[in-house]
Design a protein around this motif. Structure first.
Motif, short mmCIF file in Angstrom:
data_model
loop_
_atom_site.label_atom_id
_atom_site.label_comp_id
_atom_site.label_asym_id
_atom_site.label_seq_id
_atom_site.Cartn_x
_atom_site.Cartn_y
_atom_site.Cartn_z
N ILE A 55 0.85 -1.19 0.00
CA ILE A 55 0.00 0.00 0.00
C ILE A 55 0.89 1.24 0.00
CG2 ILE A 55 -1.93 1.17 1.11
CD1 ILE A 55 -2.37 -1.49 2.68
N ASN A 56 0.85 1.98 -1.08
CA ASN A 56 1.62 3.21 -1.22
C ASN A 56 0.85 4.34 -0.56
OD1 ASN A 56 3.06 5.44 -2.00
ND2 ASN A 56 3.11 4.93 -4.18
N ASP A 57 1.39 4.87 0.54
CA ASP A 57 0.69 5.90 1.29
C ASP A 57 1.12 7.30 0.81
OD1 ASP A 57 -0.91 7.16 3.17
OD2 ASP A 57 0.56 6.98 4.79
N GLY A 58 0.86 7.57 -0.46
CA GLY A 58 1.11 8.91 -0.99
C GLY A 58 2.57 9.27 -1.08
N SER A 59 3.43 8.33 -1.44
CA SER A 59 4.87 8.60 -1.54
C SER A 59 5.14 9.69 -2.58
CB SER A 59 5.63 7.33 -1.92
OG SER A 59 5.54 6.37 -0.90
N GLY A 60 6.14 10.54 -2.28
CA GLY A 60 6.53 11.58 -3.21
C GLY A 60 7.79 11.25 -3.97
N LEU A 73 -1.98 -1.31 -3.90
CA LEU A 73 -2.99 -0.31 -3.58
C LEU A 73 -2.28 1.03 -3.38
CD1 LEU A 73 -5.03 -2.33 -0.91
CD2 LEU A 73 -5.50 -2.15 -3.35
N LYS A 74 -3.00 2.11 -3.66
CA LYS A 74 -2.38 3.43 -3.57
C LYS A 74 -3.33 4.44 -2.97
CE LYS A 74 -0.15 6.97 -6.46
NZ LYS A 74 0.23 7.34 -7.84
N ASN A 75 -2.88 5.13 -1.92
CA ASN A 75 -3.65 6.22 -1.33
C ASN A 75 -3.44 7.49 -2.16
OD1 ASN A 75 -4.31 4.43 0.73
ND2 ASN A 75 -2.71 5.19 2.11
N ASP A 76 -4.49 8.27 -2.35
CA ASP A 76 -4.38 9.51 -3.12
C ASP A 76 -3.46 10.51 -2.44
OD1 ASP A 76 -6.10 8.51 -5.03
OD2 ASP A 76 -7.89 9.36 -4.06
N ARG A 77 -3.39 10.43 -1.13
CA ARG A 77 -2.54 11.32 -0.35
C ARG A 77 -2.02 10.56 0.86
NH1 ARG A 77 -5.52 12.80 4.07
NH2 ARG A 77 -7.77 12.40 3.91
N GLY A 105 -1.21 8.45 6.77
CA GLY A 105 -0.60 7.98 8.00
C GLY A 105 -0.68 6.47 8.15
N LEU A 106 0.13 5.96 9.08
CA LEU A 106 0.28 4.51 9.22
C LEU A 106 -0.98 3.80 9.70
CD1 LEU A 106 2.22 2.12 8.96
CD2 LEU A 106 2.97 2.57 11.31
N PRO A 107 -1.66 4.23 10.79
CA PRO A 107 -2.83 3.47 11.26
C PRO A 107 -3.90 3.28 10.20
CG PRO A 107 -2.13 5.04 12.94
CD PRO A 107 -1.35 5.36 11.71
N ASP A 108 -4.28 4.36 9.50
CA ASP A 108 -5.33 4.25 8.49
C ASP A 108 -4.88 3.40 7.30
OD1 ASP A 108 -7.16 5.72 9.93
OD2 ASP A 108 -6.62 7.63 8.99
#
Length: 329
Positions: free
Chosen positions: A30-35, A53-57, A60-63
């Motif tokens: 899960i990519n947590d909005g890496s820059g 999976l990829k977060n749009d932004r 944070g770790l818990p979510d």
């Protein structure tokens, strides 16, 4: 495995999972909005077991971990960090253990630091000691853990943002009330230690751990902790009065008769020593006198008594003996 700006290490982490001797798994990354270019590195691996999976932004770790739990389809959920390395037989040994021990809700392993440290960390394998350990700090190495998916879903257990950096610690505490927690004594993960890890010791993290410690005492005693005790457990507003309240709380726990999850001897060893040393650090002479005079607490901690006596005489010697000057100074 959550990923956030981990281009330097993520390839090694991915390969350590793909090379596991146990082959039947899905690998949720899960990519947590890496820059940085973490995404391109992840996408360069074509193994069909990978689900990306990829977060749009950055959320944070818990979510991000909760997205992984909700998306997971396996019987077990194994944690992994993007800068660590799992040894080849890690998943195989944990799956075998979990299959053979249905009473265990979460299983960690020993791990070895690499990078700026080479220490081996071994955590309690006995479930009573593991529960006792939670009164002080986490009893499991987070990236080593394997959890039962159905246990998490049935009891609506997830990582909680209110515990911030101690969300894993809080989760283990809640699982420990429903199932056993344990840690295999064998090193099955290499934990990378580098400069970024040092932020673990900032006050925000201490306060988060303090809130979980308070929760542990609430579970054990069946009543909320005092506000001053909460401050002490979070290493804030330390005072002699706060210390005495915590000392009383420890004795209440040690003298309770029905605590089947607690290993009292182990609990005393990790907690009595901690609070006595805290008193000594803040009230050197008074702290030593008080702890040496308190026979109740030493019924549980004889080793600490000898250590305090040594501390006392060292300090007296340092105060009484004149400091010698070097010739010519």
């Amino acid at each position: 495995m959550p990923v956030y700006n981990s281009r330097q290490y993520v390839g090694e982490a991915i390969e350590s999972i793909l090379m596991q001797t146990y082959r039947d798994f899905e690998f949720l990354i899960i990519n947590d909005g890496s820059g940085d270019d973490s995404e391109s590195i992840i996408l360069s691996y074509k193994d069909p077991r990978i689900r990306y999976l990829k977060n749009d932004r950055n959320i944070g770790l818990p979510d991000t971990l909760n997205i992984g739990i909700n998306s997971a389809r396996g019987t077990y959920i194994a944690r992994m960090d993007a800068d660590d390395i799992s040894l080849p037989d890690r998943l195989e040994k944990q799956v075998c253990f979990m299959n053979a021990h249905p009473e265990v809700g979460v299983c960690g392993t020993a791990y070895r630091y690499f990078g700026d440290s080479t220490t081996v960390q071994t955590l309690p394998s006995d479930y009573r000691q593991a529960f006792s350990h939670l009164s002080f700090t986490s009893a499991l190495g987070h990236p080593t853990c394997m959890m039962r998916k159905d246990l998490l879903d049935e009891h609506h257990l997830r990582y909680e943002n209110q515990y911030e950096y101690a969300a894993d610690y809080a989760l283990w505490l809640k699982i420990s009330r429903l199932a056993r927690i344990t840690s295999l004594p064998e090193v099955l993960l290499l934990y990378r230690w580098h400069n970024d890890n040092m932020s673990r010791y900032d006050p925000t993290r201490n306060r988060a751990r303090g809130r979980v410690r308070s929760l542990w005492y609430e579970y054990v005693t069946g009543k909320p902790t005092d506000d001053r005790v909460d401050c002490y457990l979070a290493n804030q507003a330390i005072s002699l009065g706060n210390f005495r309240l915590v000392r009383k709380l420890l004795l209440d726990v040690l003298t309770r008769e029905e605590l089947p999850l607690l290993d009292k001897k182990y609990f005393a060893g990790i907690n009595v020593t901690e609070y006595e040393l805290e008193l000594i650090r803040n009230y050197p002479l008074a702290g030593v006198v008080i702890t040496l005079a308190d026979q109740k607490i030493h019924r549980w901690s004889q080793i600490t008594r000898r250590g305090l006596a040594l501390f006392f005489f060292r300090n007296i010697k340092a105060r009484l003996l004149p400091t010698r000057k070097k010739p010519g100074s």
